[in-house]
Design an enzyme around this catalytic site. Sequence first.
Site, short mmCIF file in Angstrom:
data_model
loop_
_atom_site.label_atom_id
_atom_site.label_comp_id
_atom_site.label_asym_id
_atom_site.label_seq_id
_atom_site.Cartn_x
_atom_site.Cartn_y
_atom_site.Cartn_z
N CYS A 71 39.76 39.90 35.83
CA CYS A 71 39.22 40.50 37.04
C CYS A 71 38.09 41.46 36.69
O CYS A 71 37.37 41.95 37.57
CB CYS A 71 40.31 41.23 37.81
N GLU A 92 36.37 37.34 39.84
CA GLU A 92 37.22 36.85 38.74
C GLU A 92 36.43 35.86 37.90
O GLU A 92 35.62 35.09 38.44
CB GLU A 92 38.47 36.15 39.29
#
Length: 578
Positions: A511, A554
Amino acid sequence: MADANVTETTTNVTENDKNPYAYLDREDFTSEKYKIEVRGLPKYYGIGEFKKLLNEKLELQLCKVKPPRKGSGWLYVCFRNEECRQRAITTINGILWKNSKLTAQVAKPAPDPFVKRKLEEEESNHKRLKTDSNCSPVDKIKFITTPLWNMPYPNQLELKQKEMKSILIKIGQQMLKESKALTDWITSQRKLYDGLPCELQTILSTDITEAYRNKCEFTIGKDTEQNKVIIGFRLSSYASGSTAVGPIDDLCHIPESMKVAVKILETFIRESNLEPFNPVNHSGYWRQVTARITRANHLMLIVGIQAQELSSDELEKLKSQLRIFFETGKGVDAHVTSLYFQTLDKKSIGGESNDTLYHISGTEYIEETLLGMKFQVSPQAFFQVNTLGAEVLYKAAIGLAEPTMDTSLLDVCCGTGTIGLCFSKHCGEVLGIEVTPDAIKDAKENAVKNNITNCEFFVGKAEDILSPVIQRATKSNIIAIVDPPRAGLHQKALLTLRKVKKLNRLVYISCDPRAAMRNLVDLARPSSKQYLGEPLVPVKAIAVDMFPHTKHCELIMCLERLSKAMKSNECTTQENTK
């Protein structure tokens, strides 16, 4: 509302509010109380080495080490009490480490950044906080939480794809800097992929980009004028001189049902005789609310309160009032499925917190659907905050991993088992690892709920239990999928994965790809006494926009053993030259 016997805590300005060191007199623990300054450090050393010296060789009970400024020959070390601090000063003074003589002395605690900023502003005759401007709190909170809210979505995707390219270029540069043995491979990759160390596919996204968050952690506080109770997000950082909270009404990424529940809870808190928690002087009670929602319209609320000196009877009274409010009172319209009450106790002198979670109404968990499977989600378990985005993410990960029935999948940092369970029908077996016991309990329940029999889940830190879990693998081929916290995978776990001979492919989900850079560089280092096993290098990457209207994204990277990657590279080069 709250019982009249509960004493209301006022938040009027006192002399302590103007004392940047008043926090030292509070009972709750702060590492600033017992800090020392260590000088005479060698020119070259690692923080890990220094911690090892203090912890293992000198056997000092340190709390934490504050990294030094670049180029400085000193740093701060914090301890849990005065006895430990004095012992450390006596032990460290005069010892030789890396041919350098160390000295230690008591360090002055740092001033409270909020109070310091307020005093600076008063001295400069600034009547308003620096965080206040012509921008209204409503607009300010938009730019803080969803900074791209007014940018067309195709432009957002273009921006994020460019950012991922930039990060991959830096990863390649860092790999080359740390490992000259990768020169030929990275050079050939750059030729194939426009300067990138691997192929970057087109960014993926979902059709729904509004109201996508299934979990939000809200702060209970007051508005900019400190008059009205607000449940929302902080308008600025504490160190910037603001504790004001902004409203969530106009935020595009929060579901309407979550907003409604939060506004209803605001009425309960306003009508109680307990003030919100004040981070300046640590007075007050109501502190935070976590809201989780699912496709089935299940709604979980976790209401957090700073217990302060409330008695057990007073806390029980509050829990009862909160339960009645949502079950039969004004809160019925919030349609809360699962209600929890959390006491956030002060940290003890040893630095340990005693937060306690109480289930007070409804179900103990909520249920979500993902890729046709049902998952139960407990209050403290990790679950991707964008359910539709998670489906896109997991499909992409399965595509990159290319598992077969002869594959044992290692699901490292597995949370509630969502990734592993989604992989289960594509591979022979799944072995999941997670540090949170409640999450593993959910994972096991989720496997049963979905009639999945080829998954096992284990509680523990990956760095501690990864080796014995790997030994349970029964298939000839091992693929690891890693979805670690923002800080990345623990070094010990990384080294364990590298040396597994049957592991030929690793899928890394990040992330924060910048924070993952160190992990990726270490996986690609040449074999050595420390880095056993053949290097794992990136061969493909896909960005997935899980967080529309924000700058976050992401990145999934597929890594393979260098020898296999080089063979694939040669085949691709030959095809391109035909």
